[in-house]
Design an enzyme around this catalytic site. Sequence first.
Site, PDB file in Angstrom:
ATOM      1  N   CYS A  60       0.983  -0.791  -0.417  1.00  0.00           N
ATOM      2  CA  CYS A  60      -0.148  -0.221   0.125  1.00  0.00           C
ATOM      3  C   CYS A  60       1.075   0.971   0.005  1.00  0.00           C
ATOM      4  O   CYS A  60       1.933   1.220   0.783  1.00  0.00           O
ATOM      5  CB  CYS A  60      -0.865  -0.159   1.283  1.00  0.00           C
ATOM      6  N   ARG A  75      -4.225 -14.518  14.989  1.00  0.00           N
ATOM      7  CA  ARG A  75      -5.615 -14.244  14.977  1.00  0.00           C
ATOM      8  C   ARG A  75      -6.289 -15.046  16.126  1.00  0.00           C
ATOM      9  O   ARG A  75      -6.104 -16.575  15.628  1.00  0.00           O
ATOM     10  CB  ARG A  75      -6.145 -14.221  13.565  1.00  0.00           C
ATOM     11  N   GLY A  76      -7.462 -14.850  16.808  1.00  0.00           N
ATOM     12  CA  GLY A  76      -8.179 -15.370  17.768  1.00  0.00           C
ATOM     13  C   GLY A  76      -7.591 -16.605  18.214  1.00  0.00           C
ATOM     14  O   GLY A  76      -6.539 -15.881  19.172  1.00  0.00           O
TER      15      GLY A  76
END
Length: 264
Positions: free
Chosen positions: A87, A227-228
């Site tokens: 990005c 994540r989690g």
Amino acid sequence: MLKKGCPDEYPINLVVNGFEIAVFQLTNQDLVDWAYGYLYSEGLIDSANDVEAVEFNEGTGTIQVSLNNSFDPEQMFSKKKHYTAGCGRGVTFFSMTDVKNFKKVSSREKYSLSYLLKKRSEFAQNTPLYLETGGMHGACIIHEDGIITVREDIGRHNAVDKIIGYALRKRLQPERLVLLTTGRVSYEMLSKAAKFGFAVIGSRTAATKQAVQLARFLNIEVVGYLRGKMATVYTSSGRVYDDVTGTTVTSKSIERGEVLTIFN
């Protein structure tokens, strides 16, 4: 969940000792932190003491920085530019060879995967710009006492520069901090963290092969896909231990160049 607005980005002109460095696309927030972090990450300053003053003129979109040290723009721009991936494709003046010459990180701090996963979740809940727009990156440091500090920006590199700038201004000791980021850990992201001296880097997403190679060389622990109850440990520095499944993080499979992925 419906988002209420679009993420903002502004063209910000960085001027150092009267010399225009470049125009950057940034989120108009915590820009003083960004200036310190960017200048440090690119080797223009060695500490916060090198900065005499930072002034932001919102009307012209200009950050004026006065340095105490001798800034030679010709020497800086004589270096080969390296365009970053992803990005907002930025520019760094550090090659992978340059980064390999950074000081190797030394730290005795150890962290459990459950702790990093908990802090990653706390980080996600403290990103107001992302929660408002769904289109922001964030960077976070975990302090020794477990308190977190978060910075956000439209670009993942900018967010990391902001949090490094904050830590630099506060004279924090990097070997006692953990850096978390929402963005991919590529070689130039790893170089920013390595230059400041972070011993552990965690990300919501992946690390590139080049970043992992550099991390192993510089003795930095990299954990991805936080994540989690999931995580991928890319390195084997011994600073992150698995208390989720009981699998040994410093396994020979990691030393052979493989990674350890934890599911629970």
